[in-house]
Scaffold this active site. Structure first.
Site, PDB file in Angstrom:
ATOM      1  N   LYS A   1       1.840  49.371  65.015  1.00 41.14           N
ATOM      2  CA  LYS A   1       1.600  48.249  65.930  1.00 41.14           C
ATOM      3  C   LYS A   1       0.091  48.128  66.153  1.00 41.14           C
ATOM      4  CE  LYS A   1       5.986  47.769  67.875  1.00 41.14           C
ATOM      5  NZ  LYS A   1       6.693  48.391  66.782  1.00 41.14           N
TER       6      LYS A   1
ATOM      7  N   HIS B   1      -8.988  59.176  64.527  1.00 40.37           N
ATOM      8  CA  HIS B   1      -7.836  58.709  63.757  1.00 40.37           C
ATOM      9  C   HIS B   1      -6.756  58.268  64.746  1.00 40.37           C
ATOM     10  CE1 HIS B   1      -5.458  58.528  60.099  1.00 40.37           C
ATOM     11  NE2 HIS B   1      -4.489  59.235  60.655  1.00 40.37           N
TER      12      HIS B   1
ATOM     13  N   HIS C   1       0.441  75.095  65.956  1.00 40.13           N
ATOM     14  CA  HIS C   1       1.605  74.477  65.309  1.00 40.13           C
ATOM     15  C   HIS C   1       2.874  75.008  65.976  1.00 40.13           C
ATOM     16  CE1 HIS C   1       4.597  74.090  61.919  1.00 40.13           C
ATOM     17  NE2 HIS C   1       4.110  72.866  61.993  1.00 40.13           N
TER      18      HIS C   1
ATOM     19  N   SER D   1     -10.141  55.266  62.122  1.00 41.31           N
ATOM     20  CA  SER D   1      -9.133  55.120  61.061  1.00 41.31           C
ATOM     21  C   SER D   1      -7.763  54.940  61.703  1.00 41.31           C
ATOM     22  CB  SER D   1      -9.156  56.344  60.146  1.00 41.31           C
ATOM     23  OG  SER D   1      -9.044  57.534  60.897  1.00 41.31           O
TER      24      SER D   1
ATOM     25  N   THR E   1       1.822  57.556  55.943  1.00 36.53           N
ATOM     26  CA  THR E   1       2.500  58.858  55.935  1.00 36.53           C
ATOM     27  C   THR E   1       3.524  58.921  54.800  1.00 36.53           C
ATOM     28  OG1 THR E   1       4.231  58.149  57.466  1.00 36.53           O
ATOM     29  CG2 THR E   1       2.230  59.104  58.433  1.00 36.53           C
TER      30      THR E   1
ATOM     31  N   GLN F   1       9.446  57.266  73.992  1.00 32.57           N
ATOM     32  CA  GLN F   1       8.896  57.662  72.690  1.00 32.57           C
ATOM     33  C   GLN F   1       7.913  58.830  72.838  1.00 32.57           C
ATOM     34  OE1 GLN F   1       6.327  54.748  70.850  1.00 32.57           O
ATOM     35  NE2 GLN F   1       7.747  54.706  69.124  1.00 32.57           N
TER      36      GLN F   1
ATOM     37  N   GLU G   1      -3.458  55.115  61.248  1.00 34.40           N
ATOM     38  CA  GLU G   1      -2.338  55.670  60.486  1.00 34.40           C
ATOM     39  C   GLU G   1      -1.081  54.811  60.643  1.00 34.40           C
ATOM     40  OE1 GLU G   1      -1.729  59.974  60.461  1.00 34.40           O
ATOM     41  OE2 GLU G   1       0.376  59.593  60.948  1.00 34.40           O
TER      42      GLU G   1
ATOM     43  N   TYR H   1      -3.924  71.793  64.392  1.00 30.00           N
ATOM     44  CA  TYR H   1      -3.159  71.730  65.635  1.00 30.00           C
ATOM     45  C   TYR H   1      -3.924  72.358  66.800  1.00 30.00           C
ATOM     46  CZ  TYR H   1       0.204  70.647  62.088  1.00 30.00           C
ATOM     47  OH  TYR H   1       0.821  70.048  61.018  1.00 30.00           O
TER      48      TYR H   1
ATOM     49  N   ASP I   1       7.713  68.385  57.577  1.00 29.05           N
ATOM     50  CA  ASP I   1       8.701  68.965  58.488  1.00 29.05           C
ATOM     51  C   ASP I   1      10.022  69.178  57.753  1.00 29.05           C
ATOM     52  OD1 ASP I   1       7.320  69.324  60.892  1.00 29.05           O
ATOM     53  OD2 ASP I   1       7.322  67.161  61.222  1.00 29.05           O
TER      54      ASP I   1
ATOM     55  N   LYS J   1      -6.231  77.481  54.275  1.00 30.68           N
ATOM     56  CA  LYS J   1      -5.914  76.152  53.717  1.00 30.68           C
ATOM     57  C   LYS J   1      -7.211  75.392  53.397  1.00 30.68           C
ATOM     58  CE  LYS J   1      -3.793  73.151  56.638  1.00 30.68           C
ATOM     59  NZ  LYS J   1      -2.663  72.529  57.368  1.00 30.68           N
TER      60      LYS J   1
HETATM   61  P1  FAD Z   1       1.019  74.278  56.922  1.00 31.19           P
HETATM   62  O1  FAD Z   1      -0.450  74.190  56.969  1.00 31.19           O
HETATM   63  O2  FAD Z   1       1.645  74.796  55.661  1.00 31.19           O
HETATM   64  O3  FAD Z   1       1.504  75.164  58.168  1.00 31.19           O
HETATM   65  C1  FAD Z   1       2.879  75.215  58.538  1.00 31.19           C
HETATM   66  C2  FAD Z   1       3.149  76.465  59.356  1.00 31.19           C
HETATM   67  O4  FAD Z   1       3.075  77.602  58.501  1.00 31.19           O
HETATM   68  C3  FAD Z   1       2.138  76.721  60.475  1.00 31.19           C
HETATM   69  O5  FAD Z   1       2.830  77.301  61.561  1.00 31.19           O
HETATM   70  C4  FAD Z   1       1.155  77.704  59.858  1.00 31.19           C
HETATM   71  O6  FAD Z   1       0.520  78.527  60.843  1.00 31.19           O
HETATM   72  C5  FAD Z   1       2.084  78.512  58.977  1.00 31.19           C
HETATM   73  N1  FAD Z   1       1.422  79.064  57.787  1.00 31.19           N
HETATM   74  C6  FAD Z   1       0.569  78.425  56.969  1.00 31.19           C
HETATM   75  N2  FAD Z   1       0.182  79.232  55.979  1.00 31.19           N
HETATM   76  C7  FAD Z   1       0.826  80.424  56.163  1.00 31.19           C
HETATM   77  C8  FAD Z   1       0.869  81.658  55.469  1.00 31.19           C
HETATM   78  N3  FAD Z   1       0.142  81.857  54.369  1.00 31.19           N
HETATM   79  N4  FAD Z   1       1.673  82.661  55.956  1.00 31.19           N
HETATM   80  C9  FAD Z   1       2.418  82.467  57.075  1.00 31.19           C
HETATM   81  N5  FAD Z   1       2.414  81.303  57.773  1.00 31.19           N
HETATM   82  C10 FAD Z   1       1.636  80.296  57.319  1.00 31.19           C
HETATM   83  N6  FAD Z   1       4.738  65.171  58.162  1.00 31.19           N
HETATM   84  C11 FAD Z   1       5.340  64.448  57.184  1.00 31.19           C
HETATM   85  O7  FAD Z   1       6.489  64.749  56.842  1.00 31.19           O
HETATM   86  N7  FAD Z   1       4.700  63.393  56.574  1.00 31.19           N
HETATM   87  C12 FAD Z   1       3.432  63.029  56.899  1.00 31.19           C
HETATM   88  O8  FAD Z   1       2.888  62.086  56.331  1.00 31.19           O
HETATM   89  C13 FAD Z   1       2.765  63.763  57.927  1.00 31.19           C
HETATM   90  N8  FAD Z   1       1.501  63.454  58.293  1.00 31.19           N
HETATM   91  C14 FAD Z   1       0.856  64.209  59.252  1.00 31.19           C
HETATM   92  C15 FAD Z   1      -0.460  63.906  59.582  1.00 31.19           C
HETATM   93  C16 FAD Z   1      -1.149  64.657  60.543  1.00 31.19           C
HETATM   94  C17 FAD Z   1      -2.574  64.307  60.873  1.00 31.19           C
HETATM   95  C18 FAD Z   1      -0.484  65.740  61.185  1.00 31.19           C
HETATM   96  C19 FAD Z   1      -1.192  66.552  62.230  1.00 31.19           C
HETATM   97  C20 FAD Z   1       0.829  66.043  60.865  1.00 31.19           C
HETATM   98  C21 FAD Z   1       1.512  65.303  59.890  1.00 31.19           C
HETATM   99  N9  FAD Z   1       2.830  65.601  59.510  1.00 31.19           N
HETATM  100  C22 FAD Z   1       3.471  64.851  58.538  1.00 31.19           C
HETATM  101  C23 FAD Z   1       3.566  66.700  60.153  1.00 31.19           C
HETATM  102  C24 FAD Z   1       3.438  68.024  59.361  1.00 31.19           C
HETATM  103  O9  FAD Z   1       4.038  67.901  58.100  1.00 31.19           O
HETATM  104  C25 FAD Z   1       4.140  69.107  60.178  1.00 31.19           C
HETATM  105  O10 FAD Z   1       3.418  69.390  61.337  1.00 31.19           O
HETATM  106  C26 FAD Z   1       4.522  70.384  59.416  1.00 31.19           C
HETATM  107  O11 FAD Z   1       5.420  71.120  60.245  1.00 31.19           O
HETATM  108  C27 FAD Z   1       3.364  71.288  59.071  1.00 31.19           C
HETATM  109  O12 FAD Z   1       2.599  70.767  58.068  1.00 31.19           O
HETATM  110  P2  FAD Z   1       1.183  71.451  57.679  1.00 31.19           P
HETATM  111  O13 FAD Z   1       0.682  70.745  56.494  1.00 31.19           O
HETATM  112  O14 FAD Z   1       0.331  71.576  58.855  1.00 31.19           O
HETATM  113  O15 FAD Z   1       1.736  72.899  57.224  1.00 31.19           O
END
Ligand code: FAD
Length: 290
Positions: free
Chosen positions: A275, A269, A152, A15, A48, A215, A17, A148, A109, A168
């Site tokens: 690109k 993925h 993370h 896949s 994304t 990058q 992205e 991660y 983020d 989750k």
């Molecule tokens: P979460 O799963 O909510 O986790 C975030 C942090 O909170 C982690 O440190 C986790 O351990 C902690 N946490 C989770 N639940 C709890 C809880 N109940 N209590 C305390 N701590 C908790 N970003 C974008 O903006 N747009 C995108 O399209 C995008 N696509 C991505 C695709 C992939 C495959 C990946 C790996 C990342 C992508 N990201 C994207 C980046 C992502 O949004 C960031 O890494 C963000 O910081 C964390 O998102 P998450 O969904 O993993 O968060």
């Protein structure tokens, strides 16, 4: 097609992205990239979700366009950043109306200039809450999320991170895609720990072919991925020769993918950065060997 049905170790899918470009010219160029990659028969592609503004609508428009005009399954990413529940419900309704069947749900983020993530009033703090919300609403999406292998960047420990991932997934995720990594040992170790923790959904490795030295340094600083010493030294040596950097990146990613496939991953993925050449070279090499 629900993506969970194409993640199969006996027939792993590739896949790709993409990110939504800021300009119309960028969109036209991305659609050319999609066309160039289409003959590789990806299991799906994904787009994304940006931090705000017009690129967010572009995510919805792009997945709709790709699915309708190329027939490739297109997954939309969706984040909690800056949205309250009503706005999220609105985006979900638009995606559902466009017959998008697969979503990658993320927290997102912190927007530029903010050090830490803060939900807006009526929004969500963690991706887990967004998953629960989508499952409680009257939708039938197949749901993926992020994980991660090296932990993370904000987490206190890998154990905590895994505990949160389990919550989750239990909230209703069908599969997860990993953050990029350059050393497969992180992935294999992570999968083992995840299975021990009772996380049983497919864990799709995310691979980013290095095509640009600066990058990759920027990305790894942001996401905390480790560049193995040997690869870092090789990069350092060719950093002023763009073609050699691409060759090295493609060779490294191809070897990574060969080992991942040999050990039974459900799919791979690719972070294409919009690109096609590097991804095309890698997938063609892998197909030629299978
Ligand atoms: P979460 O799963 O909510 O986790 C975030 C942090 O909170 C982690 O440190 C986790 O351990 C902690 N946490 C989770 N639940 C709890 C809880 N109940 N209590 C305390 N701590 C908790 N970003 C974008 O903006 N747009 C995108 O399209 C995008 N696509 C991505 C695709 C992939 C495959 C990946 C790996 C990342 C992508 N990201 C994207 C980046 C992502 O949004 C960031 O890494 C963000 O910081 C964390 O998102 P998450 O969904 O993993 O968060």
């Amino acid at each position: 097609m629900k993506i969970r049905n194409c993640l199969n170790p006996s027939q792993p899918c590739f896949s790709f992205e993409f990110f939504p470009p800021k300009t119309d010219a960028g969109v036209a160029s991305l659609l050319r990239t999609v066309e160039e990659l289409a003959p590789l028969n990806p299991g799906f592609v994904s787009v994304t979700y940006g931090a705000g503004g017009s690129t967010r609508d572009r995510t919805v428009d792009l997945v709709t366009h790709i699915k309708k005009h190329t027939g490739i399954e297109a997954m939309a990413h969706l984040t909690c950043v800056g949205h309250d529940r009503d706005e999220l419900r609105d985006v979900l309704r638009r995606l559902d109306a466009a017959r998008i069947e697969n979503l990658l749900l993320l927290r997102g983020d912190p927007p530029q200039g903010q050090q830490t993530y803060e939900p807006v009033p009526g929004g969500f703090r963690y991706a887990e809450e967004l998953v629960r919300f989508v499952r409680e609403e009257d939708f039938n999406f197949c749901l993926g999320g992020a994980c991660y292998p090296e932990g993370h960047v904000e987490t206190a420990s890998r154990e905590d991170d895994l505990k949160h991932l389990k919550a989750k997934v239990d909230a209703g995720m069908d599969f997860v895609v990993t953050q990029l990594f350059f050393d497969n040992a992180f992935y294999f170790d992570f999968v083992e720990r995840a299975r021990r923790a009772g996380i049983n959904v497919p864990i799709v490795p995310g691979i980013m072919p290095i095509t640009n030295y600066e990058q990759v340094q920027r990305f790894t600083r942001m996401c905390g991925a480790t560049v193995p010493m040997r690869l870092a030294l090789q990069m350092e040596r060719v950093k002023d020769q763009p073609d050699a950097v691409v060759q090295l990146g493609v060779a490294h990613a191809t070897v990574q993918c060969m080992e991942l496939l040999a050990r039974g991953v459900p799919g791979i993925h690719f972070y294409t950065l919009n690109k096609s050449p590097a991804t095309r070279m890698i997938v063609s090499a892998l197909r030629a060997r299978s």
